[in-house]
Design a protein around this motif. Structure first.
Motif, PDB file in Angstrom:
ATOM      1  N   ARG A 117      46.867  47.540  34.760  1.00  0.00           N
ATOM      2  CA  ARG A 117      47.708  48.636  34.244  1.00  0.00           C
ATOM      3  C   ARG A 117      46.929  49.947  34.090  1.00  0.00           C
ATOM      4  NH1 ARG A 117      48.006  49.347  28.264  1.00  0.00           N
ATOM      5  NH2 ARG A 117      45.964  48.638  27.629  1.00  0.00           N
ATOM      6  N   ASN A 118      45.595  49.871  34.149  1.00  0.00           N
ATOM      7  CA  ASN A 118      44.801  51.093  33.962  1.00  0.00           C
ATOM      8  C   ASN A 118      44.187  51.656  35.245  1.00  0.00           C
ATOM      9  OD1 ASN A 118      45.210  51.298  31.192  1.00  0.00           O
ATOM     10  ND2 ASN A 118      43.672  49.739  30.779  1.00  0.00           N
ATOM     11  N   VAL A 119      44.494  51.008  36.381  1.00  0.00           N
ATOM     12  CA  VAL A 119      43.895  51.450  37.655  1.00  0.00           C
ATOM     13  C   VAL A 119      44.237  52.917  37.936  1.00  0.00           C
ATOM     14  CG1 VAL A 119      44.000  51.125  40.162  1.00  0.00           C
ATOM     15  CG2 VAL A 119      43.709  49.147  38.664  1.00  0.00           C
ATOM     16  N   ASP A 120      45.513  53.284  37.775  1.00  0.00           N
ATOM     17  CA  ASP A 120      45.932  54.672  38.067  1.00  0.00           C
ATOM     18  C   ASP A 120      45.239  55.656  37.135  1.00  0.00           C
ATOM     19  OD1 ASP A 120      47.513  53.681  40.002  1.00  0.00           O
ATOM     20  OD2 ASP A 120      49.420  53.953  38.942  1.00  0.00           O
ATOM     21  N   LEU A 121      45.124  55.271  35.863  1.00  0.00           N
ATOM     22  CA  LEU A 121      44.481  56.160  34.886  1.00  0.00           C
ATOM     23  C   LEU A 121      43.034  56.439  35.301  1.00  0.00           C
ATOM     24  CD1 LEU A 121      44.132  57.548  32.040  1.00  0.00           C
ATOM     25  CD2 LEU A 121      43.415  55.297  31.208  1.00  0.00           C
ATOM     26  N   VAL A 122      42.280  55.379  35.608  1.00  0.00           N
ATOM     27  CA  VAL A 122      40.855  55.542  35.927  1.00  0.00           C
ATOM     28  C   VAL A 122      40.688  56.346  37.217  1.00  0.00           C
ATOM     29  CG1 VAL A 122      38.714  54.282  36.440  1.00  0.00           C
ATOM     30  CG2 VAL A 122      40.206  53.513  34.583  1.00  0.00           C
ATOM     31  N   GLN A 123      41.602  56.109  38.170  1.00  0.00           N
ATOM     32  CA  GLN A 123      41.578  56.906  39.407  1.00  0.00           C
ATOM     33  C   GLN A 123      41.831  58.378  39.085  1.00  0.00           C
ATOM     34  OE1 GLN A 123      44.259  54.833  41.919  1.00  0.00           O
ATOM     35  NE2 GLN A 123      42.561  54.276  43.288  1.00  0.00           N
ATOM     36  N   SER A 124      42.797  58.635  38.196  1.00  0.00           N
ATOM     37  CA  SER A 124      43.155  60.028  37.871  1.00  0.00           C
ATOM     38  C   SER A 124      42.012  60.752  37.165  1.00  0.00           C
ATOM     39  CB  SER A 124      44.419  60.072  37.011  1.00  0.00           C
ATOM     40  OG  SER A 124      44.102  59.680  35.680  1.00  0.00           O
ATOM     41  N   LEU A 125      41.082  60.000  36.563  1.00  0.00           N
ATOM     42  CA  LEU A 125      39.945  60.626  35.881  1.00  0.00           C
ATOM     43  C   LEU A 125      38.846  61.009  36.868  1.00  0.00           C
ATOM     44  CD1 LEU A 125      39.711  58.245  32.781  1.00  0.00           C
ATOM     45  CD2 LEU A 125      40.711  60.534  32.882  1.00  0.00           C
ATOM     46  N   GLY A 126      39.014  60.583  38.131  1.00  0.00           N
ATOM     47  CA  GLY A 126      38.061  60.997  39.163  1.00  0.00           C
ATOM     48  C   GLY A 126      37.234  59.864  39.745  1.00  0.00           C
ATOM     49  N   ALA A 127      37.452  58.626  39.288  1.00  0.00           N
ATOM     50  CA  ALA A 127      36.647  57.514  39.829  1.00  0.00           C
ATOM     51  C   ALA A 127      36.858  57.413  41.337  1.00  0.00           C
ATOM     52  CB  ALA A 127      37.038  56.205  39.162  1.00  0.00           C
ATOM     53  N   ASP A 128      35.765  57.211  42.073  1.00  0.00           N
ATOM     54  CA  ASP A 128      35.858  57.096  43.537  1.00  0.00           C
ATOM     55  C   ASP A 128      36.396  55.734  43.948  1.00  0.00           C
ATOM     56  OD1 ASP A 128      34.294  59.663  44.389  1.00  0.00           O
ATOM     57  OD2 ASP A 128      33.121  58.753  42.792  1.00  0.00           O
ATOM     58  N   HIS A 129      36.078  54.726  43.132  1.00  0.00           N
ATOM     59  CA  HIS A 129      36.542  53.359  43.419  1.00  0.00           C
ATOM     60  C   HIS A 129      36.960  52.735  42.087  1.00  0.00           C
ATOM     61  CE1 HIS A 129      33.899  54.126  46.886  1.00  0.00           C
ATOM     62  NE2 HIS A 129      33.002  54.473  45.971  1.00  0.00           N
ATOM     63  N   VAL A 130      38.003  51.922  42.123  1.00  0.00           N
ATOM     64  CA  VAL A 130      38.419  51.230  40.900  1.00  0.00           C
ATOM     65  C   VAL A 130      38.523  49.745  41.207  1.00  0.00           C
ATOM     66  CG1 VAL A 130      40.154  51.043  39.082  1.00  0.00           C
ATOM     67  CG2 VAL A 130      39.731  53.268  40.150  1.00  0.00           C
ATOM     68  N   ILE A 131      37.896  48.933  40.351  1.00  0.00           N
ATOM     69  CA  ILE A 131      37.981  47.477  40.529  1.00  0.00           C
ATOM     70  C   ILE A 131      38.840  46.914  39.400  1.00  0.00           C
ATOM     71  CG2 ILE A 131      36.683  45.305  40.491  1.00  0.00           C
ATOM     72  CD1 ILE A 131      34.323  46.819  41.747  1.00  0.00           C
ATOM     73  N   ASP A 132      39.888  46.206  39.800  1.00  0.00           N
ATOM     74  CA  ASP A 132      40.779  45.563  38.837  1.00  0.00           C
ATOM     75  C   ASP A 132      40.160  44.199  38.498  1.00  0.00           C
ATOM     76  OD1 ASP A 132      42.713  44.039  37.612  1.00  0.00           O
ATOM     77  OD2 ASP A 132      44.338  44.694  38.944  1.00  0.00           O
ATOM     78  N   TYR A 133      39.653  44.077  37.262  1.00  0.00           N
ATOM     79  CA  TYR A 133      38.914  42.852  36.929  1.00  0.00           C
ATOM     80  C   TYR A 133      39.788  41.597  36.893  1.00  0.00           C
ATOM     81  CZ  TYR A 133      40.352  43.361  31.944  1.00  0.00           C
ATOM     82  OH  TYR A 133      41.061  43.478  30.777  1.00  0.00           O
ATOM     83  N   THR A 134      41.124  41.780  36.881  1.00  0.00           N
ATOM     84  CA  THR A 134      41.993  40.599  36.911  1.00  0.00           C
ATOM     85  C   THR A 134      42.093  40.031  38.330  1.00  0.00           C
ATOM     86  OG1 THR A 134      44.065  41.792  37.327  1.00  0.00           O
ATOM     87  CG2 THR A 134      43.398  41.560  35.008  1.00  0.00           C
ATOM     88  N   LYS A 135      41.647  40.844  39.317  1.00  0.00           N
ATOM     89  CA  LYS A 135      41.769  40.405  40.722  1.00  0.00           C
ATOM     90  C   LYS A 135      40.423  40.208  41.389  1.00  0.00           C
ATOM     91  CE  LYS A 135      46.207  42.597  41.473  1.00  0.00           C
ATOM     92  NZ  LYS A 135      46.759  43.915  41.682  1.00  0.00           N
ATOM     93  N   GLU A 136      39.378  40.873  40.878  1.00  0.00           N
ATOM     94  CA  GLU A 136      38.098  40.864  41.588  1.00  0.00           C
ATOM     95  C   GLU A 136      36.953  40.871  40.579  1.00  0.00           C
ATOM     96  OE1 GLU A 136      37.919  44.252  44.222  1.00  0.00           O
ATOM     97  OE2 GLU A 136      35.764  43.941  44.590  1.00  0.00           O
ATOM     98  N   ASP A 137      35.937  40.059  40.865  1.00  0.00           N
ATOM     99  CA  ASP A 137      34.752  40.008  39.997  1.00  0.00           C
ATOM    100  C   ASP A 137      33.626  40.776  40.700  1.00  0.00           C
ATOM    101  OD1 ASP A 137      32.460  39.415  38.641  1.00  0.00           O
ATOM    102  OD2 ASP A 137      32.823  37.248  38.519  1.00  0.00           O
ATOM    103  N   PHE A 138      33.302  41.971  40.163  1.00  0.00           N
ATOM    104  CA  PHE A 138      32.316  42.824  40.860  1.00  0.00           C
ATOM    105  C   PHE A 138      30.927  42.182  40.896  1.00  0.00           C
ATOM    106  CE2 PHE A 138      29.818  44.374  37.324  1.00  0.00           C
ATOM    107  CZ  PHE A 138      30.669  44.265  36.238  1.00  0.00           C
ATOM    108  N   THR A 139      30.651  41.257  39.988  1.00  0.00           N
ATOM    109  CA  THR A 139      29.310  40.649  39.981  1.00  0.00           C
ATOM    110  C   THR A 139      29.133  39.675  41.146  1.00  0.00           C
ATOM    111  OG1 THR A 139      29.852  38.781  38.535  1.00  0.00           O
ATOM    112  CG2 THR A 139      29.173  40.813  37.446  1.00  0.00           C
ATOM    113  N   LYS A 140      30.248  39.362  41.832  1.00  0.00           N
ATOM    114  CA  LYS A 140      30.156  38.445  42.979  1.00  0.00           C
ATOM    115  C   LYS A 140      30.265  39.207  44.302  1.00  0.00           C
ATOM    116  CE  LYS A 140      31.374  34.209  40.682  1.00  0.00           C
ATOM    117  NZ  LYS A 140      31.087  34.761  39.377  1.00  0.00           N
TER     118      LYS A 140
END
Ligand SMILES: NC(=O)c1ccc[n+]([C@@H]2O[C@H](COP(=O)([O-])OP(=O)(O)OC[C@H]3O[C@@H](n4cnc5c(N)ncnc54)[C@H](OP(=O)(O)O)[C@@H]3O)[C@@H](O)[C@H]2O)c1
Length: 318
Positions: A173-196
């Motif tokens: 639910r926060n992907v759009d918000l973080v993108q709107s703040l200028g993030a170049d990439h957004v990882i949705d932790y419910t779908k993807e584990d960045f540590t892997k």
């Protein structure tokens, strides 16, 4: 959960000393620090002076914005009528008396009192984590774990002003918000584990602490830095909170060139002025999730304690 004994009380109006301001508070904001304090967690905080059975300090709150009503006789930098924002213990109140040389500065005219009140702890923490502890350089890859909360929303914007390539981690639910703040990439932790994943980061700012240190280490570049800011809910603090993890990070830093460590924010006037300039120029904009009245403060703290605020939770003071 927050004690039901939290209540509003009438107390004496404070009187500024020679080096202080008397500020009429118009808005304040809530931080995880407030619920740590009310809960007395982690328990080691109690032994460290917060109070064994109940908090010694009975006035809560730190972040505020308001109007200067009077100044002490040594104060030359501020005058009655100035609109200011900053940090001072006991900020959930109609008046505070901050030190004029402390973490307080003039409120930019383009900010509301509510926006300005949201800045002190979260903004300073984000600035010091990204710029100082992370020493983020233009073009470096920075990952912000917990990009949609109080610290995270400031950190994403500040990192972009420093020219970083920013990845924000948040829920769907926060992907759009973080993108709107200028993030170049957004990882949705419910779908993807960045540590892997295959990506490696020069700096990781961690507001959540939901992975082991070795998992974070794996996705750092060989000279990468891991900056531990926070994490954990009220029921996860245990006796020592993040202390064991901090020691472990120190130990891991002894092997190889990666740096891993905890940071503690130090609110101060210089950094508040830097943040004021960034906001005045429109490069950083506070994100406000919810606004509560002072009389609904327990509800506001309870909401923040759930750990899913989107930006800051603000209190208005009449
Ligand atoms: N070291 C210091 O000096 C210092 C200073 C200030 C704060 N802190 C600490 O830093 C932490 C963050 O503070 P804050 O004010 O930003 O808190 P906050 O506003 O309560 O942050 C909550 C955010 O965490 C996110 N989150 C929860 N689980 C997550 C997960 N598994 N992965 C990614 N994001 C997740 C939530 O996003 P979703 O809703 O999308 O899950 C929410 O936006 C707290 O632990 C606080 O105590 C430390």
């Amino acid at each position: 959960m927050v004690s039901p004994s939290l209540k509003l009380a009438d107390i004496e109006k404070p009187v500024p000393n020679d080096d202080q301001l008397l500020v009429r508070v118009r808005a304040a904001s809530v931080n995880p620090l407030d619920w740590h304090y009310v809960e007395g967690t982690p328990y080691v905080m109690r032994a460290m002076g917060v109070g064994l059975r109940r908090p010694k300090e009975t006035q809560l709150g730190v972040d505020y914005a308001g109007t200067v009503e009077a100044v002490g006789k040594n104060v030359t930098q501020f005058k009655p009528g100035d609109e200011v924002f900053g940090g001072r213990d006991g900020a959930f109140a109609q008046y505070v008396c901050p030190r004029a040389a402390g973490s307080v500065t003039l409120k930019p005219a383009n900010l509301t009192f509510e926006q300005a009140a949201s800045v002190n702890i979260a903004g300073i923490t984000a600035l010091q984590a990204v710029r100082d502890k992370g020493n983020v350089q233009p073009g470096q890859k920075l990952l912000i774990n917990g990009a949609s909360g109080g610290v995270g929303t400031f950190a994403v914007q500040i990192a972009k002003t420093l020219g970083a390539d920013v990845t924000g981690v948040c829920s769907t639910r926060n992907v759009d918000l973080v993108q709107s703040l200028g993030a170049d990439h957004v990882i949705d932790y419910t779908k993807e584990d960045f540590t892997k994943g295959a990506e490696r980061y020069d700096v990781i700012v961690d507001n959540v602490a939901n992975h082991s240190l070795s998992e974070f280490k794996r996705v750092l570049t060989p000279k990468g830095k891991y900056v531990m800011v926070g994490g954990g809910g009220a029921d996860e603090q245990g006796v020592f909170g993040k202390m064991p993890r901090t020691l472990q990070a120190k130990l891991l830093s002894k092997f190889g060139d990666q740096e891993m460590g905890w940071m503690l924010a130090h609110p101060n006037q210089k950094d508040m002025t830097t943040l004021a300039d960034l906001m005045q120029s429109g490069k950083v904009k506070p994100v406000i999730d919810r606004t509560y009245k002072l009389s609904d403060l327990p509800e506001a703290i309870r909401y923040l304690e759930e750990g899913h605020a989107r930006g800051k939770v603000v209190i208005t003071v009449d």
